[in-house]
Motif scaffolding. Sequence first.
Motif, short mmCIF file in Angstrom:
data_model
loop_
_atom_site.label_atom_id
_atom_site.label_comp_id
_atom_site.label_asym_id
_atom_site.label_seq_id
_atom_site.Cartn_x
_atom_site.Cartn_y
_atom_site.Cartn_z
N ALA A 140 6.22 -38.86 -3.43
CA ALA A 140 5.08 -38.83 -3.82
C ALA A 140 4.84 -38.61 -5.21
O ALA A 140 4.24 -38.80 -6.01
CB ALA A 140 4.13 -38.03 -2.92
N CYS A 141 5.75 -37.62 -5.51
CA CYS A 141 5.34 -36.88 -6.83
C CYS A 141 6.24 -37.75 -7.89
O CYS A 141 5.64 -37.85 -9.01
CB CYS A 141 6.19 -35.65 -7.03
N THR A 142 7.15 -38.63 -7.57
CA THR A 142 7.76 -39.53 -8.64
C THR A 142 6.74 -40.47 -8.80
O THR A 142 6.54 -41.06 -10.01
CB THR A 142 8.83 -40.34 -7.79
N ARG A 143 6.25 -41.00 -7.79
CA ARG A 143 5.15 -42.07 -8.04
C ARG A 143 4.03 -41.63 -8.80
O ARG A 143 3.32 -42.31 -9.86
CB ARG A 143 4.66 -42.68 -6.55
N TYR A 144 3.35 -40.48 -8.48
CA TYR A 144 2.24 -39.91 -9.19
C TYR A 144 2.73 -39.68 -10.70
O TYR A 144 1.86 -40.27 -11.60
CB TYR A 144 2.05 -38.62 -8.46
N PHE A 145 3.72 -39.26 -11.14
CA PHE A 145 4.24 -38.86 -12.47
C PHE A 145 4.42 -40.28 -13.24
O PHE A 145 4.04 -40.59 -14.39
CB PHE A 145 5.27 -38.00 -12.70
N ASN A 146 4.99 -41.07 -12.55
CA ASN A 146 5.58 -42.35 -13.21
C ASN A 146 4.29 -43.37 -13.39
O ASN A 146 4.58 -44.34 -14.00
CB ASN A 146 6.75 -43.09 -12.25
N SER A 147 3.41 -43.00 -12.85
CA SER A 147 2.05 -44.01 -12.83
C SER A 147 1.09 -43.35 -13.78
O SER A 147 -0.24 -43.81 -13.65
CB SER A 147 1.45 -44.08 -11.49
N GLU A 148 1.42 -42.29 -14.63
CA GLU A 148 0.49 -41.73 -15.51
C GLU A 148 -0.56 -40.84 -14.74
O GLU A 148 -1.87 -40.93 -14.96
CB GLU A 148 -0.09 -42.65 -16.40
N ARG A 149 -0.18 -40.47 -13.47
CA ARG A 149 -1.17 -39.52 -12.79
C ARG A 149 -1.88 -40.27 -12.13
O ARG A 149 -3.18 -39.95 -11.78
CB ARG A 149 -1.64 -38.46 -13.24
N ARG A 150 -1.87 -41.59 -11.61
CA ARG A 150 -2.95 -42.53 -10.95
C ARG A 150 -2.42 -42.72 -9.48
O ARG A 150 -3.30 -43.22 -8.95
CB ARG A 150 -2.88 -43.62 -11.67
N VAL A 170 -4.48 -31.95 2.00
CA VAL A 170 -3.32 -31.78 1.19
C VAL A 170 -1.97 -32.39 1.99
O VAL A 170 -1.51 -31.88 3.02
CB VAL A 170 -2.99 -30.50 0.55
N GLY A 171 -1.54 -33.45 1.65
CA GLY A 171 -0.46 -34.35 2.32
C GLY A 171 -0.11 -35.35 1.71
O GLY A 171 -0.10 -35.48 0.50
N PHE A 172 0.29 -36.55 2.67
CA PHE A 172 1.05 -37.90 2.11
C PHE A 172 0.31 -39.06 2.74
O PHE A 172 -0.07 -38.81 3.98
CB PHE A 172 2.54 -37.62 2.04
N GLN A 173 0.48 -39.88 2.23
CA GLN A 173 0.10 -41.26 2.89
C GLN A 173 1.23 -42.20 2.89
O GLN A 173 1.89 -42.48 2.04
CB GLN A 173 -1.11 -41.99 1.97
N ARG A 174 1.61 -42.57 4.09
CA ARG A 174 2.86 -43.64 4.24
C ARG A 174 2.39 -44.93 3.82
O ARG A 174 1.28 -45.40 3.91
CB ARG A 174 3.18 -43.67 5.64
N ASP A 175 3.51 -45.63 2.74
CA ASP A 175 3.11 -46.69 2.25
C ASP A 175 4.54 -47.50 2.23
O ASP A 175 5.43 -47.35 1.33
CB ASP A 175 2.60 -46.36 0.69
N GLY A 176 4.66 -48.20 3.12
CA GLY A 176 5.86 -48.78 3.59
C GLY A 176 7.12 -47.98 3.77
O GLY A 176 7.06 -47.00 4.61
N ASP A 177 8.25 -48.07 2.86
CA ASP A 177 9.20 -46.98 3.00
C ASP A 177 9.05 -45.69 2.10
O ASP A 177 9.95 -44.90 2.12
CB ASP A 177 10.60 -47.59 2.73
N SER A 178 7.90 -45.61 1.52
CA SER A 178 7.50 -44.48 0.46
C SER A 178 6.32 -43.82 0.94
O SER A 178 5.75 -44.01 2.03
CB SER A 178 7.62 -45.11 -0.83
N HIS A 179 6.10 -42.92 0.25
CA HIS A 179 4.67 -41.84 0.25
C HIS A 179 3.89 -41.89 -1.09
O HIS A 179 4.62 -42.03 -2.16
CB HIS A 179 5.19 -40.58 1.09
#
Length: 264
Positions: A194-204, A121-130
Amino acid sequence: MPFPSQITYQSTHGCVSWRGEQALAGDELNNFLSGPVAARLNDEEGTDELRSHLRGLSLTGMGHQALEEVLSAEVPEERDWAAGEALAEAVLEDQHNVVLPWNTERDKRNPFASLPGADIVGFQRDGDSHRLALGEVKCSSEEQWPPQVMSGRSGGLGHQLDALAGKLGTICQLLKWLLPRVKGTPHVGSFNNACTRYFNSERRDLALFGILVRDKEARETDLQARGRILGGSLRVPTRCQLIALYLPWPISQLPLAIQQGGAS
C-alpha cells in the motif's frame, strides 16, 4: 456474512461514487449485527487472546476467581457513534474488500475515550496487491438532507476526507500509528504494498470511504452535493466512495440491537 440491504440510489462523479443502502429488517440483519458488528464493537478477538493468555498463568483458586471477575467486568459500549463505526467497519469488510488489521478499541485506556485520527485505517485488496484504505464515519438522526455532519467546517465528513487525501501530516501520523500494529504480522506485506503504491503515484493511489449512518428516509441529497465537490477535487488513481446506511429503527437503538441481535 452479507449485510442485508437494498440499494436506494447510486451515482458517480469523477473518481467519486456514492450510494444509499436501506438495511432490511429481519433475521439476516439480526445475525449480521450479533456477528461481525458485535465482534468489531467488542473486540472479541482481542478479548479472546487476553483470556487465553491469562488463563495460562499459574494462578491459585482465588487467583482464577479474581481473573474471571476482571474479565466479566468489561464495560459494554453503549455510545451510538461507536456502534455506528462498528457497523461501518463490518460493512466495509463484507462488501468492499477492506482489511482492518487492528481494532482501535484496544488503544482506549479509558473505555469511554475517543481516539484522534481517521475512523477507518487499513487496506483494500486489489488483485494480488493492496492500497491504503482510510475513512470517516458519521451518525445522524437530524431531520435535514444532508445532515450537518456532512459539511461542518472542521468536523464535517467532506472536510475530513479532504484532509485524509491531502494533509501530509495526517498521513504521516496514520502510517506511524499503523506500522507497529502490523509489524511482525501477516499484514506487513499489505502495508508495504500500500505504501509503495501510494508514494509511487504521487500520493494518489488510495481508497477513501465516507460512511453516513442514518435513521431517516433515504434521499440522495444526503451524499450528492458532497460527492460532486469531492469529485471535482480528487484525481485518479484515488478512489472515494460515500455510503449512506439507512437503519430500519432509530440510531439510539443500535448499541442494544448489536448486543441482542436486532431491535424491536
